[in-house]
Design a protein around this motif. Sequence first.
Motif, PDB file in Angstrom:
ATOM      1  N   GLU A  66      15.369  59.145  -7.258  1.00 35.68           N
ATOM      2  CA  GLU A  66      15.872  60.461  -7.238  1.00 35.68           C
ATOM      3  C   GLU A  66      16.411  61.164  -8.534  1.00 35.68           C
ATOM      4  O   GLU A  66      16.010  61.800  -9.127  1.00 35.68           O
ATOM      5  CB  GLU A  66      16.791  60.797  -6.000  1.00 35.68           C
ATOM      6  CG  GLU A  66      17.281  62.324  -5.934  1.00 35.68           C
ATOM      7  CD  GLU A  66      18.016  62.360  -4.734  1.00 35.68           C
ATOM      8  OE1 GLU A  66      18.186  63.515  -4.377  1.00 35.68           O
ATOM      9  OE2 GLU A  66      18.818  61.541  -4.254  1.00 35.68           O
ATOM     10  N   ASP A  67      17.389  60.057  -9.014  1.00 31.47           N
ATOM     11  CA  ASP A  67      18.087  60.237 -10.220  1.00 31.47           C
ATOM     12  C   ASP A  67      17.049  60.264 -11.398  1.00 31.47           C
ATOM     13  O   ASP A  67      16.964  61.435 -12.444  1.00 31.47           O
ATOM     14  CB  ASP A  67      19.101  59.321 -10.687  1.00 31.47           C
ATOM     15  CG  ASP A  67      19.708  59.573 -11.968  1.00 31.47           C
ATOM     16  OD1 ASP A  67      20.755  60.174 -11.842  1.00 31.47           O
ATOM     17  OD2 ASP A  67      19.218  58.790 -12.848  1.00 31.47           O
ATOM     18  N   LEU A  68      15.918  59.242 -11.552  1.00 33.17           N
ATOM     19  CA  LEU A  68      15.054  59.401 -12.573  1.00 33.17           C
ATOM     20  C   LEU A  68      14.069  60.673 -12.476  1.00 33.17           C
ATOM     21  O   LEU A  68      13.999  61.203 -13.604  1.00 33.17           O
ATOM     22  CB  LEU A  68      14.091  58.269 -12.367  1.00 33.17           C
ATOM     23  CG  LEU A  68      13.031  58.176 -13.316  1.00 33.17           C
ATOM     24  CD1 LEU A  68      13.418  58.026 -14.740  1.00 33.17           C
ATOM     25  CD2 LEU A  68      11.926  56.911 -13.247  1.00 33.17           C
ATOM     26  N   ILE A  69      13.707  60.977 -11.345  1.00 35.25           N
ATOM     27  CA  ILE A  69      12.708  62.438 -11.533  1.00 35.25           C
ATOM     28  C   ILE A  69      13.702  63.600 -11.515  1.00 35.25           C
ATOM     29  O   ILE A  69      13.259  64.280 -12.439  1.00 35.25           O
ATOM     30  CB  ILE A  69      12.499  62.548  -9.969  1.00 35.25           C
ATOM     31  CG1 ILE A  69      11.206  61.184  -9.613  1.00 35.25           C
ATOM     32  CG2 ILE A  69      11.389  63.809  -9.849  1.00 35.25           C
ATOM     33  CD1 ILE A  69      10.343  60.974 -10.611  1.00 35.25           C
ATOM     34  N   ASP A  70      14.902  63.377 -11.266  1.00 35.13           N
ATOM     35  CA  ASP A  70      15.601  64.976 -11.538  1.00 35.13           C
ATOM     36  C   ASP A  70      16.021  64.729 -13.180  1.00 35.13           C
ATOM     37  O   ASP A  70      16.011  65.823 -13.814  1.00 35.13           O
ATOM     38  CB  ASP A  70      17.012  64.671 -10.924  1.00 35.13           C
ATOM     39  CG  ASP A  70      16.990  64.980  -9.490  1.00 35.13           C
ATOM     40  OD1 ASP A  70      16.246  65.393  -8.920  1.00 35.13           O
ATOM     41  OD2 ASP A  70      18.195  64.583  -8.907  1.00 35.13           O
ATOM     42  N   ARG A  71      16.116  63.723 -13.653  1.00 29.44           N
ATOM     43  CA  ARG A  71      16.341  63.503 -15.139  1.00 29.44           C
ATOM     44  C   ARG A  71      15.198  63.864 -15.821  1.00 29.44           C
ATOM     45  O   ARG A  71      15.187  64.749 -16.860  1.00 29.44           O
ATOM     46  CB  ARG A  71      16.696  62.208 -15.387  1.00 29.44           C
ATOM     47  CG  ARG A  71      17.259  61.912 -16.860  1.00 29.44           C
ATOM     48  CD  ARG A  71      17.509  60.153 -16.967  1.00 29.44           C
ATOM     49  NE  ARG A  71      18.609  59.695 -16.225  1.00 29.44           N
ATOM     50  CZ  ARG A  71      19.910  59.777 -16.171  1.00 29.44           C
ATOM     51  NH1 ARG A  71      20.311  60.543 -17.429  1.00 29.44           N
ATOM     52  NH2 ARG A  71      20.724  59.317 -15.302  1.00 29.44           N
ATOM     53  N   ILE A  72      13.706  63.387 -15.621  1.00 34.77           N
ATOM     54  CA  ILE A  72      12.528  63.891 -16.278  1.00 34.77           C
ATOM     55  C   ILE A  72      12.069  65.254 -16.230  1.00 34.77           C
ATOM     56  O   ILE A  72      11.371  65.604 -17.008  1.00 34.77           O
ATOM     57  CB  ILE A  72      11.404  62.625 -15.917  1.00 34.77           C
ATOM     58  CG1 ILE A  72      10.980  62.922 -14.737  1.00 34.77           C
ATOM     59  CG2 ILE A  72      11.755  61.297 -16.162  1.00 34.77           C
ATOM     60  CD1 ILE A  72       9.435  62.182 -14.255  1.00 34.77           C
ATOM     61  N   PRO A 122       6.663  70.289  -5.295  1.00 35.49           N
ATOM     62  CA  PRO A 122       8.025  70.170  -5.134  1.00 35.49           C
ATOM     63  C   PRO A 122       8.648  68.977  -5.453  1.00 35.49           C
ATOM     64  O   PRO A 122       7.837  67.784  -5.285  1.00 35.49           O
ATOM     65  CB  PRO A 122       8.227  70.311  -3.643  1.00 35.49           C
ATOM     66  CG  PRO A 122       6.675  71.023  -3.179  1.00 35.49           C
ATOM     67  CD  PRO A 122       5.990  70.498  -4.482  1.00 35.49           C
ATOM     68  N   PRO A 123       9.796  68.773  -6.340  1.00 42.47           N
ATOM     69  CA  PRO A 123      10.224  67.607  -6.580  1.00 42.47           C
ATOM     70  C   PRO A 123      10.524  66.394  -5.381  1.00 42.47           C
ATOM     71  O   PRO A 123      10.444  65.422  -5.565  1.00 42.47           O
ATOM     72  CB  PRO A 123      11.788  67.897  -7.061  1.00 42.47           C
ATOM     73  CG  PRO A 123      11.469  69.472  -7.631  1.00 42.47           C
ATOM     74  CD  PRO A 123      10.594  70.114  -6.530  1.00 42.47           C
TER      75      PRO A 123
END
Length: 137
Positions: free
Chosen positions: A23-29, A49-50
């Motif tokens: 979740e953190d990685l996808i939010d970051r990229i 959608p994320p």
Amino acid sequence: MPAEKPFLYDRLGGVYNIATVVEDLIDRIMIDPRLNANPLVDEAHHRVPPAGFKYLVTEMVCWASGGPQKYTGKSMADSHANLKITSKEWEAFLDDFQQTLDKFAVPADEQAELKAIVNSTRSDIVVNSGVGAGQVA
């Protein structure tokens, strides 16, 4: 006889820990201007959608690290085929990945194994010509 080393999946703490890191990685990229400067990547980041993206990446990491999950998404080659991701963009992604691993204090051995998994996908993701979106050879 020494006990076998647990699967990476178990050493990472299973699905809940993996999902938190993903979740953190996808939010970051999704918001990384180095990646979104490529209009094809930017469009792809907004096409799905994320939550679904996070689900599939979590599934894939769990599967690749020895967990019981089965990856149900497209192959890396198919899902990145038209994005024209450059080596520079790949390096930006790896930087984001490292920031996420550091944020969650993933131990060095597990980081090395995760990086080997990620690096095994490079040839399916990065364009071979070195020419990125909007550039002319």
